[in-house]
Write an enzyme that holds these catalytic residues in place. Structure first.
Site, PDB file in Angstrom:
ATOM      1  N   LYS A  14       0.750  -1.255   0.045  1.00 47.08           N
ATOM      2  CA  LYS A  14       0.151  -0.094  -0.029  1.00 47.08           C
ATOM      3  C   LYS A  14       0.925   1.154   0.123  1.00 47.08           C
ATOM      4  CE  LYS A  14      -2.011  -1.302   4.018  1.00 47.08           C
ATOM      5  NZ  LYS A  14      -1.222  -2.474   4.115  1.00 47.08           N
ATOM      6  N   ARG A  89      -9.874   0.388   8.628  1.00 49.92           N
ATOM      7  CA  ARG A  89      -9.361  -1.053   8.739  1.00 49.92           C
ATOM      8  C   ARG A  89     -10.631  -1.689   9.685  1.00 49.92           C
ATOM      9  NH1 ARG A  89      -3.633  -0.045   8.601  1.00 49.92           N
ATOM     10  NH2 ARG A  89      -2.661  -2.001   9.152  1.00 49.92           N
ATOM     11  N   ARG A 134      10.924  -0.664  12.375  1.00 48.27           N
ATOM     12  CA  ARG A 134       9.706  -1.092  12.803  1.00 48.27           C
ATOM     13  C   ARG A 134       9.350  -1.909  14.023  1.00 48.27           C
ATOM     14  NH1 ARG A 134       4.967   0.037   8.390  1.00 48.27           N
ATOM     15  NH2 ARG A 134       3.879  -1.208   9.662  1.00 48.27           N
TER      16      ARG A 134
HETATM   17  P1  AP5 Z   1       4.618  -1.616   2.103  1.00 46.97           P
HETATM   18  O1  AP5 Z   1       4.471  -0.636   0.613  1.00 46.97           O
HETATM   19  O2  AP5 Z   1       5.288  -0.860   2.968  1.00 46.97           O
HETATM   20  O3  AP5 Z   1       3.225  -2.230   2.191  1.00 46.97           O
HETATM   21  P2  AP5 Z   1       2.086  -1.938   3.269  1.00 46.97           P
HETATM   22  O4  AP5 Z   1       0.864  -2.415   2.585  1.00 46.97           O
HETATM   23  O5  AP5 Z   1       2.073  -0.475   3.204  1.00 46.97           O
HETATM   24  O6  AP5 Z   1       2.683  -2.518   4.710  1.00 46.97           O
HETATM   25  P3  AP5 Z   1       2.797  -1.894   5.854  1.00 46.97           P
HETATM   26  O7  AP5 Z   1       3.565  -2.737   6.854  1.00 46.97           O
HETATM   27  O8  AP5 Z   1       2.763  -0.272   6.278  1.00 46.97           O
HETATM   28  O9  AP5 Z   1       1.333  -2.521   6.452  1.00 46.97           O
HETATM   29  P4  AP5 Z   1       0.483  -2.298   7.642  1.00 46.97           P
HETATM   30  O10 AP5 Z   1      -0.931  -2.133   6.990  1.00 46.97           O
HETATM   31  O11 AP5 Z   1       0.478  -3.016   8.692  1.00 46.97           O
HETATM   32  O12 AP5 Z   1       1.265  -0.950   8.282  1.00 46.97           O
HETATM   33  P5  AP5 Z   1       0.560   0.655   8.767  1.00 46.97           P
HETATM   34  O13 AP5 Z   1       1.523   1.356   9.062  1.00 46.97           O
HETATM   35  O14 AP5 Z   1      -0.741   0.766   8.071  1.00 46.97           O
HETATM   36  O15 AP5 Z   1       5.604  -2.734   1.416  1.00 46.97           O
HETATM   37  C1  AP5 Z   1       5.922  -3.851   2.450  1.00 46.97           C
HETATM   38  C2  AP5 Z   1       7.581  -4.173   1.914  1.00 46.97           C
HETATM   39  O16 AP5 Z   1       7.358  -4.880   0.996  1.00 46.97           O
HETATM   40  C3  AP5 Z   1       8.550  -3.077   1.769  1.00 46.97           C
HETATM   41  O17 AP5 Z   1       9.772  -3.412   2.315  1.00 46.97           O
HETATM   42  C4  AP5 Z   1       8.337  -2.843   0.311  1.00 46.97           C
HETATM   43  O18 AP5 Z   1       9.669  -2.269  -0.323  1.00 46.97           O
HETATM   44  C5  AP5 Z   1       8.336  -4.332  -0.238  1.00 46.97           C
HETATM   45  N1  AP5 Z   1       7.306  -4.354  -1.305  1.00 46.97           N
HETATM   46  C6  AP5 Z   1       6.466  -3.621  -1.968  1.00 46.97           C
HETATM   47  N2  AP5 Z   1       6.108  -3.933  -3.108  1.00 46.97           N
HETATM   48  C7  AP5 Z   1       6.762  -5.032  -3.348  1.00 46.97           C
HETATM   49  C8  AP5 Z   1       6.817  -5.937  -4.503  1.00 46.97           C
HETATM   50  N3  AP5 Z   1       5.948  -5.822  -5.698  1.00 46.97           N
HETATM   51  N4  AP5 Z   1       7.707  -6.797  -4.672  1.00 46.97           N
HETATM   52  C9  AP5 Z   1       8.587  -7.121  -3.338  1.00 46.97           C
HETATM   53  N5  AP5 Z   1       8.650  -6.239  -2.391  1.00 46.97           N
HETATM   54  C10 AP5 Z   1       7.754  -5.333  -2.341  1.00 46.97           C
HETATM   55  O19 AP5 Z   1      -0.244  -0.096  10.364  1.00 46.97           O
HETATM   56  C11 AP5 Z   1       0.578  -0.304  11.365  1.00 46.97           C
HETATM   57  C12 AP5 Z   1      -0.085  -0.186  12.438  1.00 46.97           C
HETATM   58  O20 AP5 Z   1      -0.552   0.866  13.047  1.00 46.97           O
HETATM   59  C13 AP5 Z   1      -1.237  -1.186  12.531  1.00 46.97           C
HETATM   60  O21 AP5 Z   1      -0.830  -2.591  12.889  1.00 46.97           O
HETATM   61  C14 AP5 Z   1      -2.095  -0.639  13.591  1.00 46.97           C
HETATM   62  O22 AP5 Z   1      -1.696  -1.155  14.984  1.00 46.97           O
HETATM   63  C15 AP5 Z   1      -2.104   0.967  13.438  1.00 46.97           C
HETATM   64  N6  AP5 Z   1      -3.066   1.519  12.371  1.00 46.97           N
HETATM   65  C16 AP5 Z   1      -2.694   1.911  11.458  1.00 46.97           C
HETATM   66  N7  AP5 Z   1      -3.782   2.316  10.834  1.00 46.97           N
HETATM   67  C17 AP5 Z   1      -4.972   2.171  11.515  1.00 46.97           C
HETATM   68  C18 AP5 Z   1      -6.335   2.008  11.462  1.00 46.97           C
HETATM   69  N8  AP5 Z   1      -6.885   2.717  10.246  1.00 46.97           N
HETATM   70  N9  AP5 Z   1      -7.120   1.613  12.408  1.00 46.97           N
HETATM   71  C19 AP5 Z   1      -6.413   0.942  13.672  1.00 46.97           C
HETATM   72  N10 AP5 Z   1      -5.131   0.996  13.799  1.00 46.97           N
HETATM   73  C20 AP5 Z   1      -4.351   1.243  12.684  1.00 46.97           C
HETATM   74 MG    MG Z   2       2.387   0.900   4.798  1.00 45.55          MG
END
Ligand code: AP5
Ligand code: MG
Length: 192
Positions: A14, A89, A134
């Site tokens: 994402k 979410r 992280r």
């Molecule tokens: P990346 O692009 O970072 O993927 P992502 O989907 O953004 O993954 P996140 O780790 O950010 O997911 P998340 O949803 O758990 O985190 P968030 O910050 O939202 O890619 C991941 C990796 O893969 C990178 O190293 C990238 O380089 C690599 N990659 C990308 N594309 C690739 C490809 N095609 N091939 C190979 N490699 C690739 O949330 C974190 C925490 O915050 C949650 O757990 C929760 O506690 C809290 N939180 C956030 N939003 C909410 C909400 N709305 N409600 C409640 N809690 C929330």
């Molecule tokens: Mg992300």
């Protein structure tokens, strides 16, 4: 406004794809994860509260993220549109988002859902954990919990938007540029 939800499990790409879409379509990137991590780095009360949940891979309470989104949309009401990454979410968040957007006389244009296998998600996140700093990328059991939380609490949000006729799946494995081309093809179709 062009308001796109980039949907998918942790590690589905994402953030990676949002950065490219923001540039191509001149949109505002809204990542609740990034907003929360910035609160943590400022050691704010909100950040310290959120950290307890995030470090375990659990969702932060709805009212915390909904409040943040409300502020962010108010700040960006003159933009061309939004890329929502990691929000909503839960169904409660999706309902709140619809209300906030309606208040600004706009709505969601489309939900693009990145499809990636669990094995690939785990590989990507563990690999990133080596350098990202992280806390939630370090430990296999916390990564597994994040994926589980997605399945149990977040996947239903897809059905919420499917009922509105706005949900589209996009293959999320392969080269980053190939996936980007799949996403932009869907967006062009929505804009046409
Ligand atoms: P990346 O692009 O970072 O993927 P992502 O989907 O953004 O993954 P996140 O780790 O950010 O997911 P998340 O949803 O758990 O985190 P968030 O910050 O939202 O890619 C991941 C990796 O893969 C990178 O190293 C990238 O380089 C690599 N990659 C990308 N594309 C690739 C490809 N095609 N091939 C190979 N490699 C690739 O949330 C974190 C925490 O915050 C949650 O757990 C929760 O506690 C809290 N939180 C956030 N939003 C909410 C909400 N709305 N409600 C409640 N809690 C929330
Ligand atoms: Mg992300």
């Amino acid at each position: 406004m062009l308001n796109i939800i980039l949907f998918g499990p942790p590690g589905s790409g994402k953030g990676t794809q949002a950065a490219k879409l923001v540039e191509k379509y001149d949109l505002v990137h809204v990542s609740t994860g990034d907003l929360l991590r910035s609160e943590i780095s400022q050691k704010s009360d909100l950040g310290m509260e959120a950290k307890k949940y995030m470090d375990q891979g659990n969702l932060v309470p709805d009212e915390v993220v909904i409040g943040m989104i409300d502020n962010k949309l108010a700040d960006n009401r003159d933009s061309k549109g939004l890329i929502l990454d990691g929000f909503p979410r839960t169904v409660a968040q999706a309902n709140a988002l619809n209300m906030v957007l309606a208040k600004h006389t706009t709505s969601i244009s489309t939900v693009l859902a990145l499809q990636v296998s669990d094995e690939e998600l785990k590989d990507r996140l563990l690999k990133r954990g080596a350098t990202s700093g992280r806390a939630d990328d370090q430990d296999e059991s916390i990564i597994a919990n994040r994926i589980n939380v997605y399945k149990e609490q977040t996947a239903v949000v897809g059905q919420f938007y499917a009922k509105e006729g706005k949900f589209q799946e996009v293959a999320g494995e392969g080269e980053i540029n190939e996936i980007f081309a799949r996403l932009t093809a869907q967006i062009e179709a929505v804009m046409a």
